[in-house]
Design an enzyme around this catalytic site. Structure first.
Site, PDB file in Angstrom:
ATOM      1  N   ASP A 165     -25.835  15.014  87.231  1.00 31.14           N
ATOM      2  CA  ASP A 165     -25.734  15.882  88.404  1.00 31.14           C
ATOM      3  C   ASP A 165     -25.778  17.385  88.148  1.00 31.14           C
ATOM      4  OD1 ASP A 165     -25.203  13.334  89.214  1.00 31.14           O
ATOM      5  OD2 ASP A 165     -23.301  13.777  90.184  1.00 31.14           O
ATOM      6  N   GLU A 167     -14.635   8.066  81.817  1.00 29.22           N
ATOM      7  CA  GLU A 167     -15.940   8.477  82.354  1.00 29.22           C
ATOM      8  C   GLU A 167     -16.697   9.309  81.311  1.00 29.22           C
ATOM      9  OE1 GLU A 167     -15.489  10.588  86.023  1.00 29.22           O
ATOM     10  OE2 GLU A 167     -17.615  10.463  86.542  1.00 29.22           O
TER      11      GLU A 167
END
Ligand code: DGY
Length: 418
Positions: A163, A390
């Site tokens: 992103d 993550e």
């Protein structure tokens, strides 16, 4: 480590909903994400083939009429995420986002088929997915390869899956932000702002989304009108590999996907032009603003995953990669720490991500087995010490972002057992 294997399985089972799996069990991502789901399916294939196939069936069930498989499928009406199904306001059968993500699903299915003895009914189900994936790859070449050079554009940073990578900075800066932009972020309620994208990034993300929505997600119009259009090395590497793998899968099912063969040669020829001798690197290209994007990011090295038929260039990329992270405790950082855009703890601007390591490993293992084994060793060490987060800090392995992260668990199983 037996215990880590059991924890990995538990993470996946706990995050599983009806036929699909959340990227993590907290509120950060309460839906089904495209490339997360593919990695997750690979993890399931080591202990529950039914879950593995269902995960993929569920993902392709959200395919649009034109062939696109969206980057998010919103299977329930959860509104805790932003931008949720109401904001996007689109979808075919299943409410979804209106953009896609890297088609890693193809390589995952090929790996599952190659590594397992599937029964007849499982093979039938896979065949039906494979046919849908042909439509998906055709969609890329029909709508995103606007110059017909065999390379596709992404029109939103979210499509890359990376992103807020600095690769997008200069292109996103040129997006004219909506004057009346109003939205409320939810990610900052559940994750530290120092680890997440900035407000200026979100302003760009939402402005682009609004423009696609205004164009009713028409696949040609949203590309021709887009304020953001990048030919990304990482994305195209995954697509070229997907195209090669889909051709191989087609043979197994006696399907004729011969038209894809022509794409490979063209794509490889075009991609090689983005190799810059001076830097010994591939760089992405801002197609909208006609500018090479000179950022030393790990996704430039995904080129190895494409298995280019050019041993000389592959070797040069490998040599450069060996110097990319001189600090050897944990790697690969998403951006070279020497690059001025590097940020140690911010999402895709520095931390170590397990899927990046996996893509690099898969690209290295048929080219430099010694180096590939080192990548595997370092990745397994990180996961066995810290378990499934993550992303991670490269200096000390500190856990960042969400915990119980599904693809970290799934790819642990693949690194361990493939
Ligand atoms: C997010 O919300 O951070 C996702 O990565 C977008 O796909």
């Amino acid at each position: 480590m037996k215990e880590t294997i059991e924890i990995a399985k538990k993470v996946l089972k706990t995050n599983r909903r009806s036929g699909y799996t959340l990227p993590t069990n907290n509120e950060l991502y309460p839906a089904q994400w495209n490339w997360d789901s593919a990695f997750i399916s690979l993890g399931y294939s080591y202990f529950n083939m039914e879950y593995a196939i269902e995960e993929l069936e569920k993902l392709v069930s959200g395919q649009w009429e034109d062939g696109m498989i969206p980057h998010i499928l919103f299977h329930d009406n959860d509104e805790s995420y932003f931008p949720n199904h109401k904001t996007w306001g689109c979808g075919n059968k299943i409410p979804s986002s209106g953009i896609t993500q890297p088609p890693i699903i193809v390589t995952v299915i090929k790996k599952i088929v190659d590594q397992n003895k599937l029964d007849q009914s499982q093979m039938k189900r896979i065949e039906s997915i494979v046919k849908k994936l042909k439509k998906y790859l055709d969609w890329f070449y029909n709508y995103r390869d606007t110059s017909k050079i065999g390379l596709v554009s992404i029109i939103h940073p979210w499509e890359s899956g990376l992103d807020n990578s600095p690769i997008w900075d200069s292109s996103l800066d040129k997006v004219k932000i909506d004057e009346n932009l109003s939205y409320e972020r939810r990610d900052l309620n559940v994750s530290r702002s120092s680890n997440r994208p900035l407000k200026k990034d979100y302003d760009g993300y939402i402005t682009l989304l609004n423009q696609f929505k205004k164009n009713k997600y028409n696949p040609s119009k949203i590309v021709s009108d887009s304020m953001f259009n990048v030919i990304d090395i990482g994305f195209n590497s995954i697509l070229i590999r997907a195209t090669k793998d889909l051709i191989e899968l087609a043979k197994k099912f006696n399907l004729n996907f011969a038209d894809l063969e022509n794409k490979i040669l063209k794509s490889e020829e075009s991609l090689i032009k983005f190799y810059k001798d001076k830097d010994q690197s591939f760089f992405s290209y801002d197609f909208k603003n006609h500018k090479l994007i000179n950022v030393d990011a790990i996704s430039n090295y995904f080129i190895l995953f494409a298995n280019l038929q050019n041993q000389d260039i592959n070797n040069r990329v490998i040599n450069k990669l060996k110097k990319y992270n001189s600090q050897k405790e944990y790697f690969f950082t998403t951006v070279n720490p020497k690059d001025k855009t590097f940020e140690e703890t911010r999402y895709w601007r520095g931390p170590v991500w397990i899927n990046s390591n996996w893509i690099i490993y898969q690209g290295l293992k048929n080219k430099d087995i010694k180096f590939a084994k080192l990548v595997k060793k370092i990745t397994l060490k990180l996961l066995e010490e810290k378990n499934f987060h993550e992303y991670y800090n490269y200096t000390n392995g500190a856990c960042l972002g969400a915990n119980n992260f599904s693809w970290s668990a799934a790819l642990y199983l693949d690194f361990k057992f493939e």
